[in-house]
Write a protein that holds these residues in place. Structure first.
Motif, PDB file in Angstrom:
ATOM      1  N   TYR B  73       0.844  -1.192   0.000  1.00  0.00           N
ATOM      2  CA  TYR B  73       0.000   0.000   0.000  1.00  0.00           C
ATOM      3  C   TYR B  73       0.885   1.249   0.000  1.00  0.00           C
ATOM      4  N   GLY B  74       0.401   2.314  -0.619  1.00  0.00           N
ATOM      5  CA  GLY B  74       1.174   3.556  -0.684  1.00  0.00           C
ATOM      6  C   GLY B  74       0.346   4.750  -0.246  1.00  0.00           C
ATOM      7  N   PRO B  75       0.955   5.929  -0.243  1.00  0.00           N
ATOM      8  CA  PRO B  75       0.224   7.131   0.191  1.00  0.00           C
ATOM      9  C   PRO B  75      -0.872   7.535  -0.797  1.00  0.00           C
ATOM     10  N   THR B  76      -1.953   8.083  -0.265  1.00  0.00           N
ATOM     11  CA  THR B  76      -3.098   8.453  -1.093  1.00  0.00           C
ATOM     12  C   THR B  76      -2.745   9.520  -2.120  1.00  0.00           C
ATOM     13  N   ASP B  77      -1.922  10.491  -1.744  1.00  0.00           N
ATOM     14  CA  ASP B  77      -1.629  11.567  -2.707  1.00  0.00           C
ATOM     15  C   ASP B  77      -0.602  11.168  -3.757  1.00  0.00           C
TER      16      ASP B  77
END
Lengths: 397, 397
Positions: B73-77
């Motif tokens: 998983y990664g950052p939303t932005d």
């Protein structure tokens, strides 16, 4: 050249956007990225389980063989061979699932958003578990439903509560296997009851199943989808059995619904990466998951056992917790007077983190609850972290 | 075991979903996939331009070096180094764009959906060009705005029309470069006028720019973003300069808006594939686009010239068309009495396809218009297809 002294925009957001908030969990995750923190907060699978080499080989092979197709725009409902594979794998003797009933989505979170988009009007009644998956509450909230919280006990959702509260609901959202956040599993008897009640009340039953394959012993329980394919919307994901960062999941349901979801997806993002779908198909088509999933179960079950042992050793009387037989989470209930948010603040000072239970409730929150994830922490650290939490709790008794 | 004779669900869709329809274009594309069809219908870039080998090498390198991060998983932005690269590449001497003003999205179609989600309430006034990009009309329609069509001429949007109709609008959606569907470009003078009018009226100006880099001669025109970074929402895409199938675009704007979009994206699909973002960064970070984009311009400009030549040769007097200086589309206006839908039916019988203009209008459609794409058809086939269309039109005069 720039405009001189332009008036700044006074942003007027939509009503639905005004009530949007950042997820409590993602905010906590930011704090707990520091390496010295023992974090039970994450919902992330363990990167140890990612089949990196196999993924790399598949990217290489798909791009070599069909690069120009893989990199071009693709169909909105998804890559046909992957949809066929999924339909086949979900079919049982009694219930045949067709590829046309499967739509690929960019992670099952997108499935939740699209379901909200096509099923929920402002004020629509939506039934959720108590507590429920935070991401689903967030996705549905945007469409401004009225949530009705359905009772749960150690055997999962209580069917009679659905019967009592369900009339007129646009959907029931359920996570029957190793639920996020509680780790609870819905018993087989109740699955039949629930499917029957929903069919009689005409309520679409959403069966979200990201964790079902992660059972530590035995076989996965039967899916509600196969009990009534005409009334159940099934959601699956590759995040927990392969890797989450690629964002790939699927929604399965009656074709009337799937075609409407397809229209909504077309307006939302055209389609999910064609390359990603071809690569996942390449990785799994010869049965790789059958050998891979047992290695994940093995890792998680050991860490779950380590956490259950530590909880028994360090947590005082008056604290209770669930005993999941699969999945990624344990749910802890503290004595009523202890607020998990305050406990978290103290725990973070000691470099231990978890997620307070409050945000998982659609209506009245039980603030004396919390969620622990054991999947990314090795057993010795689990022991150390739980011991610290136990001391903090004891000091509050 | 299956439930016996369950009642079938009577689907009750949301109001917003009831009016959703499948895109006319995607339906036409299905028909025209047959290899014998000369299709001017597609909005697809030419797969000849896809840097397949370079993409494959980048996947290999990213997965070898940082597989476990790329697949988590990664950052939303979005992936920070890619956001930094984009911010840097959009900054000018007068207007510095910060990485915090950039949010990655799953193709710019998702940017349109998220903008609709956070800016449009039922009945909100939304200004669009006449005609406008069909995908934007679809994305916004879900949020049930009231579209106001703003006048265009050969120099693009007419600023005085925005001034006359704009008060109270939630946004103005503009495609200033080689617009889809008309191929028209907004003049530099009008850009300043438009930015000024929108700032004075407090209307967020959406500058959608998927085609801007595909200018056949000279340099891209200045972006409205740089004229007023506080009032313009800029949308970019890798679909037309790299490959579309990976679904990667970005939205750039004031941080107040970007943070709200980030919350909406979190609820919508958590984040865009981390792996895809890392790979695209790997591909472009050393300036690859500077050498790659000219090869796309070269291919498209030759095919555009071939189509313009064929139009001059085969289309009768009374038919007019735009002369784009970049991008992928030519817009044809037939004599008023000819219906492009009827023409399409006849053309398909002769194995030629295009997109009728009607669906590109938010309000009253001009049914005597059509869009031609030249990018995936070699010059000899362009000549053949346009000749056939010309004959069909002449027969209707």
């Amino acid at each position: 050249m720039k405009l001189e002294n332009p008036s700044p925009i006074e942003w007027k957001f939509s009503h639905r956007a005004e009530q949007l908030q950042s997820s409590a969990i993602r905010e906590i995750l930011k704090i707990t990225m520091r390496p010295e923190v023992i974090s039970f907060a994450g919902g992330l699978p363990s990167p140890e389980t990612f089949p990196v080499d196999r993924m790399r080989a598949a990217f290489d092979s798909v791009l070599t063989r069909s690069g120009k197709v893989a990199l071009q725009y693709g169909p909105t409902d998804g890559y046909a061979p992957l949809r066929e594979f999924i339909a086949e794998s979900l079919s049982t003797d009694g219930a045949k699932i067709l590829p046309d009933q499967v739509m690929m989505v960019s992670g099952s979170q997108q499935g939740l958003d699209l379901l909200g988009k096509v099923l929920i009007d402002e004020g629509s009644k939506v039934l959720v578990e108590t507590p429920s998956y935070l991401g689903a509450l967030q996705a549905f909230s945007v469409y401004q439903p009225k949530f009705e919280s359905v009772e749960m006990d150690d055997h999962g959702l209580v069917p009679s509560s659905v019967a009592a509260k369900g009339a007129g609901a646009r959907l029931l959202y359920a996570l029957p296997n190793f639920q996020n956040p509680t780790g609870r599993t819905l018993s087989v008897e109740r699955r039949y009851e629930l499917v029957d009640i929903c069919a009689r009340l005409g309520i679409p039953l959403v069966e979200d199943n990201p964790y079902g394959d992660l059972c530590y012993t035995g076989e996965p329980l039967p899916k509600m989808l196969t009990m009534n394919p005409g009334g159940v919307i099934y959601m699956g994901s590759f995040s927990k059995v392969l890797t989450p960062g690629i964002r790939l999941g699927y929604v399965v349901g009656p074709t009337t619904l799937i075609r409407k979801l397809e229209q909504a997806k077309q307006a939302t993002d055209l389609h999910t990466s064609q390359l990603t779908q071809m690569v996942v198909h390449e990785v799994i088509k010869d049965g790789f998951l059958n050998e891979h999933i047992p290695t994940i179960r093995d890792l998680y079950s050991k860490q779950c056992a380590a956490m259950l042992e530590a909880l028994g050793k360090y947590f005082p009387e008056g604290v209770t917790w669930t005993r999941p037989e699969g999945g990624m989470f344990i749910w802890v209930t503290l004595p009523k007077h202890i607020d998990a948010n305050q406990l978290l603040a103290q725990a973070i000072e000691q470099n231990v983190a978890f997620v307070p239970g409050g945000p998982f409730y659609a209506n009245e929150a039980e603030t004396n609850t919390l969620r622990l994830s054991f999947v990314t922490v090795p057993p010795a650290k689990i022991n150390e972290g739980v011991e610290k939490l136990g001391k903090l709790i004891k000091a509050k008794l």
